[in-house]
Design a protein around this motif. Structure first.
Motif, PDB file in Angstrom:
ATOM      1  N   VAL A 157      69.209 114.003  36.934  1.00 34.18           N
ATOM      2  CA  VAL A 157      70.385 113.165  36.644  1.00 34.18           C
ATOM      3  C   VAL A 157      70.588 113.185  35.133  1.00 34.18           C
ATOM      4  O   VAL A 157      69.695 112.795  34.384  1.00 34.18           O
ATOM      5  N   THR A 158      71.740 113.673  34.687  1.00 38.18           N
ATOM      6  CA  THR A 158      71.992 113.870  33.257  1.00 38.18           C
ATOM      7  C   THR A 158      73.182 113.030  32.807  1.00 38.18           C
ATOM      8  O   THR A 158      74.271 113.135  33.375  1.00 38.18           O
ATOM      9  N   LEU A 159      72.952 112.218  31.790  1.00 39.42           N
ATOM     10  CA  LEU A 159      74.002 111.347  31.244  1.00 39.42           C
ATOM     11  C   LEU A 159      74.395 111.829  29.858  1.00 39.42           C
ATOM     12  O   LEU A 159      73.537 112.050  28.995  1.00 39.42           O
ATOM     13  N   THR A 160      75.704 111.999  29.637  1.00 41.76           N
ATOM     14  CA  THR A 160      76.242 112.254  28.296  1.00 41.76           C
ATOM     15  C   THR A 160      77.262 111.161  28.001  1.00 41.76           C
ATOM     16  O   THR A 160      77.492 110.264  28.817  1.00 41.76           O
ATOM     17  N   ALA A 161      77.879 111.247  26.846  1.00 41.21           N
ATOM     18  CA  ALA A 161      78.838 110.209  26.456  1.00 41.21           C
ATOM     19  C   ALA A 161      80.024 110.129  27.405  1.00 41.21           C
ATOM     20  O   ALA A 161      80.599 109.054  27.599  1.00 41.21           O
ATOM     21  N   LEU A 164      78.534 112.421  33.892  1.00 36.16           N
ATOM     22  CA  LEU A 164      77.303 112.243  34.652  1.00 36.16           C
ATOM     23  C   LEU A 164      77.099 113.506  35.477  1.00 36.16           C
ATOM     24  O   LEU A 164      77.993 113.911  36.224  1.00 36.16           O
ATOM     25  N   GLY A 165      75.935 114.104  35.334  1.00 39.40           N
ATOM     26  CA  GLY A 165      75.614 115.302  36.100  1.00 39.40           C
ATOM     27  C   GLY A 165      74.453 115.040  37.041  1.00 39.40           C
ATOM     28  O   GLY A 165      73.502 114.335  36.689  1.00 39.40           O
ATOM     29  N   THR A 166      74.531 115.574  38.265  1.00 43.20           N
ATOM     30  CA  THR A 166      73.409 115.513  39.189  1.00 43.20           C
ATOM     31  C   THR A 166      73.179 116.914  39.738  1.00 43.20           C
ATOM     32  O   THR A 166      74.139 117.609  40.091  1.00 43.20           O
ATOM     33  N   SER A 314      83.192 114.059  35.080  1.00 36.89           N
ATOM     34  CA  SER A 314      83.638 113.693  33.724  1.00 36.89           C
ATOM     35  C   SER A 314      84.666 112.586  33.813  1.00 36.89           C
ATOM     36  O   SER A 314      85.418 112.479  34.795  1.00 36.89           O
ATOM     37  N   ILE A 315      84.680 111.746  32.774  1.00 39.74           N
ATOM     38  CA  ILE A 315      85.664 110.653  32.733  1.00 39.74           C
ATOM     39  C   ILE A 315      86.560 110.805  31.516  1.00 39.74           C
ATOM     40  O   ILE A 315      86.224 111.508  30.585  1.00 39.74           O
TER      41      ILE A 315
END
Length: 315
Positions: A157-161, A164-166, A314-315
């Motif tokens: 589970v990867t969080l950036t600014a 969110l990636g899974t 992505s948001i």
């Protein structure tokens, strides 16, 4: 006092590392939280490796979780991102998985937290990756009996600014082949389902599970006007974004890697009323499931083979 011409001088400022993501384990060892220096955060239950929160820097929640969801490990979580493996739904005609509960055992097994990795760049580019593991050795006895294959899975589970990636890697560690399905059952939080359009699925074939599993072709954008349960195989392939817009403004973009299918689900009024752990009952107005997976048919893994699949929201 002796004069020292080569006496070292103190630095005006002591250089330090830029702020780093913070990762913490709860006191009861049931969940892992991560927070970026810029304020974005995620929370992952070890039960099911289920992502139950993803907030932007302003603290706005991006995932929908039922107010009646069980977060104590007594049943699969209603909301967030439950992980579906090794079967999607139920498969009474598939001998190897016919005895398994709906959506398999990954979402109801306790995963091991394997550790974190963080970026070393500045706060604006900071990211954190959390890794979780499950294997045939750590399954409970009931799951081993129902699905007697030797495997290992790593879920990241990867969080950036702004994303969110899974991603998951499942390896056949045994000496006999097996077939499986995998899906990330993502509940995205929205404001008003009647204002939502989903694009990126135009001209795509889908199985309509609300209409006797008929195979249809999508014409134009997807809108939700009643119970919706569809398995799309997007015509443009995994790299083409599936975009969720609300009142004409794009709010989420989902890109897949090696996952050919996308499930679009919303229970609407009657279905939500009949789901015990769905609350509030009108909560369907504030969520839409966009689920990346490989679930039309089966992925066969020979001994030593691995299935890899991922999504980035992505948001």
């Amino acid at each position: 006092m002796v004069d020292r011409p080569n006496k070292p001088t103190a630095l005006a400022t002591t250089p330090g590392l830029p702020p780093q993501p913070q990762v913490n384990t709860s006191h009861d060892n049931s969940r892992i939280t991560a927070v970026l220096p810029t304020g974005e955060s995620i929370e992952v239950l070890l039960y099911g490796a289920t992502v139950i929160s993803w907030k932007d820097r302003a603290g706005n929640e991006k995932l929908w979780v039922s107010e009646a969801a069980k977060l104590d490990g007594t049943k699969a979580v209603r909301g967030g991102i439950p992980l579906v493996f090794p079967v999607f739904g139920t498969a009474p005609d598939h001998a190897a998985t016919s005895q398994l509960p709906q959506h398999g055992f990954a979402r109801t097994s306790r995963w091991e937290f394997l550790g974190k990795s963080t970026s070393e760049s500045g706060p604006a580019d900071a990211s954190v990756k959390l890794d979780f593991g499950l294997s045939s050795n750590t399954l409970d006895d009931e799951a081993k009996k129902l699905w007697p294959y030797t495997f290992s899975a790593i879920y990241s589970v990867t969080l950036t600014a702004d994303s969110l990636g899974t991603g998951i890697v499942v390896t056949n560690d045994g000496d006999k082949p097996f077939e499986c399905q995998v899906l990330m059952h993502t509940y995205l939080r929205i404001k008003d389902i009647t204002q939502v359009q989903v694009t990126g699925l135009e001209d795509s074939e889908y199985v309509d599970k609300v209409d006797a599993a008929q195979v249809k072709t999508q014409s134009g954008a997807v809108t939700i006007t009643g119970e919706t349960d569809r398995v799309y195989t997007p015509a443009q392939g995994p790299a083409e974004p599936v975009v969720v817009s609300e009142a004409g403004e794009a709010v989420y973009s989902v890109v897949r890697d090696n996952l050919k299918d996308v499930v679009v689900w919303n229970p609407w009024t009657e279905k939500a009323a009949g789901i015990a752990d769905f609350a509030p009952k009108d909560g369907f107005k504030n969520m839409i499931c966009i689920e990346a997976g490989a679930v039309r048919g089966w992925t066969a893994l020979e001994p030593g083979d691995a299935l890899e699949g991922a999504q980035t929201i992505s948001i």
